[in-house]
Scaffold this active site. Structure first.
Site, PDB file in Angstrom:
ATOM      1  N   LYS A  21    -129.213 -12.385  11.185  1.00 50.05           N
ATOM      2  CA  LYS A  21    -128.310 -13.585  12.231  1.00 50.05           C
ATOM      3  C   LYS A  21    -129.256 -14.261  12.852  1.00 50.05           C
ATOM      4  O   LYS A  21    -130.028 -13.851  13.596  1.00 50.05           O
ATOM      5  CB  LYS A  21    -127.147 -12.965  13.099  1.00 50.05           C
ATOM      6  CG  LYS A  21    -126.263 -12.127  12.039  1.00 50.05           C
ATOM      7  CD  LYS A  21    -124.851 -11.583  13.081  1.00 50.05           C
ATOM      8  CE  LYS A  21    -124.374 -12.788  13.696  1.00 50.05           C
ATOM      9  NZ  LYS A  21    -123.299 -12.371  14.625  1.00 50.05           N
ATOM     10  N   GLY A  66    -136.358  -3.383  15.909  1.00 49.67           N
ATOM     11  CA  GLY A  66    -136.372  -2.005  15.363  1.00 49.67           C
ATOM     12  C   GLY A  66    -136.657  -1.917  13.973  1.00 49.67           C
ATOM     13  O   GLY A  66    -137.334  -1.238  13.397  1.00 49.67           O
TER      14      GLY A  66
HETATM   15  P1  ADP Z   1    -135.192  -6.451  14.025  1.00 47.90           P
HETATM   16  O1  ADP Z   1    -134.617  -5.173  14.076  1.00 47.90           O
HETATM   17  O2  ADP Z   1    -136.404  -6.352  13.580  1.00 47.90           O
HETATM   18  O3  ADP Z   1    -134.984  -7.365  15.161  1.00 47.90           O
HETATM   19  P2  ADP Z   1    -132.858  -7.626  12.403  1.00 47.90           P
HETATM   20  O4  ADP Z   1    -132.032  -6.364  13.187  1.00 47.90           O
HETATM   21  O5  ADP Z   1    -132.531  -9.077  13.136  1.00 47.90           O
HETATM   22  O6  ADP Z   1    -134.311  -7.293  12.722  1.00 47.90           O
HETATM   23  O7  ADP Z   1    -132.641  -7.731  11.008  1.00 47.90           O
HETATM   24  C1  ADP Z   1    -132.859  -6.695  10.344  1.00 47.90           C
HETATM   25  C2  ADP Z   1    -131.858  -6.614   8.976  1.00 47.90           C
HETATM   26  O8  ADP Z   1    -131.848  -8.090   8.307  1.00 47.90           O
HETATM   27  C3  ADP Z   1    -132.415  -5.737   8.020  1.00 47.90           C
HETATM   28  O9  ADP Z   1    -131.492  -4.849   7.666  1.00 47.90           O
HETATM   29  C4  ADP Z   1    -132.559  -6.685   6.909  1.00 47.90           C
HETATM   30  O10 ADP Z   1    -131.807  -6.067   5.590  1.00 47.90           O
HETATM   31  C5  ADP Z   1    -131.428  -7.610   6.919  1.00 47.90           C
HETATM   32  N1  ADP Z   1    -131.872  -9.082   6.106  1.00 47.90           N
HETATM   33  C6  ADP Z   1    -133.162  -9.326   5.958  1.00 47.90           C
HETATM   34  N2  ADP Z   1    -132.943 -10.500   4.844  1.00 47.90           N
HETATM   35  C7  ADP Z   1    -131.473 -10.517   4.776  1.00 47.90           C
HETATM   36  C8  ADP Z   1    -131.008 -11.512   3.581  1.00 47.90           C
HETATM   37  N3  ADP Z   1    -131.471 -12.233   2.867  1.00 47.90           N
HETATM   38  N4  ADP Z   1    -129.610 -11.055   3.587  1.00 47.90           N
HETATM   39  C9  ADP Z   1    -129.132 -10.134   4.341  1.00 47.90           C
HETATM   40  N5  ADP Z   1    -129.628  -9.419   5.383  1.00 47.90           N
HETATM   41  C10 ADP Z   1    -131.135  -9.446   5.459  1.00 47.90           C
HETATM   42 MG    MG Z   2    -132.157  -4.591  14.197  1.00 50.28          MG
END
Ligand code: ADP
Ligand code: MG
Length: 394
Positions: A198, A351
């Site tokens: 998001k 994470g």
């Molecule tokens: P972080 O934990 O590193 O901050 P986020 O929690 O913001 O990262 O996002 C991680 C999630 O985003 C993952 O579970 C991944 O599957 C999802 N994601 C990445 N690209 C897409 C996409 N194109 N459509 C849906 N979900 C996505």
């Molecule tokens: Mg996350």
């Protein structure tokens, strides 16, 4: 700069150390003890310095009540093995009582004791009395070494610092050094890669980074909100509808600040959010109406990896695609590989990004992987973390 355990005399003192022993458990067994091993340098240093070490942590969400499945007993057992000395487990349903106090008083220099799960007490997450004072009464000095909860003002992470001299342990010192240096004194060019699901979650991070980076590189699910904001068809891709204006805003802010704003140029699409769903690659303005973007495409990988090869500092937060599904992990993997191959300082926050790097076996090629998902995000947002702000300055 915050004081660390090295900056004070702990010899013979009762030192209360907040650790992050929130380890994954299955059937009463620890399935991954990395959070425990990560805390050893601070604990071992305190033992060497002849401190009386009193450890505290939370585990899971017992919601303010003693629940046996969230007991820290297994952590005490594992710690005893790792430290090769007996760790006294202060088994109390209220965490601090007269017998726990007596046990703390009875500690000899170099001995280690672990308190029961601090979240057995309802005051903990509200930073309320009398729990804060009760915890503080056990020790002479407070050491915070739990980065993962440093963004929370709880009794054991921040409140206690109003009673005792307070410094950081080695884990927090390391986090502050790498995250802080990357943001405040980066070797340039400095590129931030932003991804994840998001846009809304990451807007504050992007706003803070725009004042600091040379380029912002976008990937992952948030790309599609930007594409939509640019007027492209995004099919059934994940869309953060409420953040469309914010997305436009961020692009404008980047432009005004002279920060290069890179978006994917192509994308891997599928009909269903499913590893086995057949995939196609298309340019970003050609996403079919009945398909969703799952990963950055090969042209984007080439563009991004070339750019990353020139960077001297890279902060990465948020995967480039649905890396949990092997068929849509290529983009995220290529980025991780580019970071591993280059000579930039590489800092991973978040994470899921950290999990991705681990999954690809590239963790030891990174300069620093933050241990705190939420905490590292707030740090990247430029927020002051209560569990760090409460520590004494050098
Ligand atoms: P972080 O934990 O590193 O901050 P986020 O929690 O913001 O990262 O996002 C991680 C999630 O985003 C993952 O579970 C991944 O599957 C999802 N994601 C990445 N690209 C897409 C996409 N194109 N459509 C849906 N979900 C996505
Ligand atoms: Mg996350």
């Amino acid at each position: 700069m915050k004081k660390t355990v090295r900056d004070i005399d702990v010899s013979g003192k009762k030192v209360l150390v907040r650790c992050d022993f929130n380890v994954p458990m299955q059937d009463g067994k620890i399935t991954d003890d990395r959070r425990i091993t990560a805390a050893l340098p601070t604990i071992e240093y305190l033992i060497e310095q002849n401190a009386k070490v009193i450890l505290m942590s939370h585990m899971g969400r017992p919601k303010g009540e003693p629940k046996p499945e969230f007991s820290l007993q297994p952590v005490a057992d594992r710690l005893s093995e790792l430290l090769k000395q007996d760790v006294v487990f202060a088994k109390s349903p209220v965490v601090v009582d007269d017998s726990v106090k007596a046990a703390a008083e009875a500690l000899a220099p170099g001995q280690v004791m672990l308190l029961e799960n601090v979240r057995y007490r309802a005051e903990e997450t509200k930073n309320q009395e009398p729990f804060t004072g009760q915890l503080a009464s056990l020790g002479d000095v407070f050491v915070n070494d739990a980065f993962g909860t440093a963004h929370r003002a709880h009794c054991s992470t921040a409140g206690i610092a109003s009673y005792l001299p307070s410094v950081s342990g080695f884990l927090i010192e390391k986090e502050v050094k790498f995250l802080g240096d990357a943001l405040e004194d980066p070797a340039r060019p400095f590129i931030a890669i932003m991804g994840g699901a998001k846009v809304g979650d990451k807007i504050p991070v992007m706003e803070n980074l725009i004042g600091k980076v040379d380029a912002l590189m976008i990937g992952g699910g948030m790309s599609y909100t930007f594409f939509k904001a640019m007027g492209f068809e995004i099919g059934t891709s994940i869309l953060d509808e409420e953040s469309l204006d914010l997305a436009r805003d961020i692009m404008k802010k980047a432009e005004d600040a002279g920060v290069e704003f890179l978006l994917p140029v192509d994308t891997v699409c599928a009909k269903e959010f499913n590893n086995d769903s057949p995939q196609i690659v298309c340019d970003r303005d050609k996403i079919p109406a009945d398909m969703m973007g799952m990963d950055i495409g090969p042209k984007t990988v080439e563009l991004y990896t070339k750019k990353l090869a020139e960077a001297k500092t890279i902060v990465w937060n948020g995967p480039a695609g649905v890396f949990e599904m092997p068929n849509f992990a290529a983009g995220t993997k290529a980025i991780a590989q580019a970071l591993a191959d280059g000579d930039a300082v590489t800092v991973i926050g978040g994470g899921d990004s950290a999990a991705a790097v681990e999954q690809f076996g590239l963790a030891d090629k990174m300069t620093h992987i933050s241990t705190g998902g939420g905490a590292s995000l707030e740090f990247l947002e430029g927020k002051e973390l209560p569990g760090i702000a409460c520590l004494e300055d050098k």
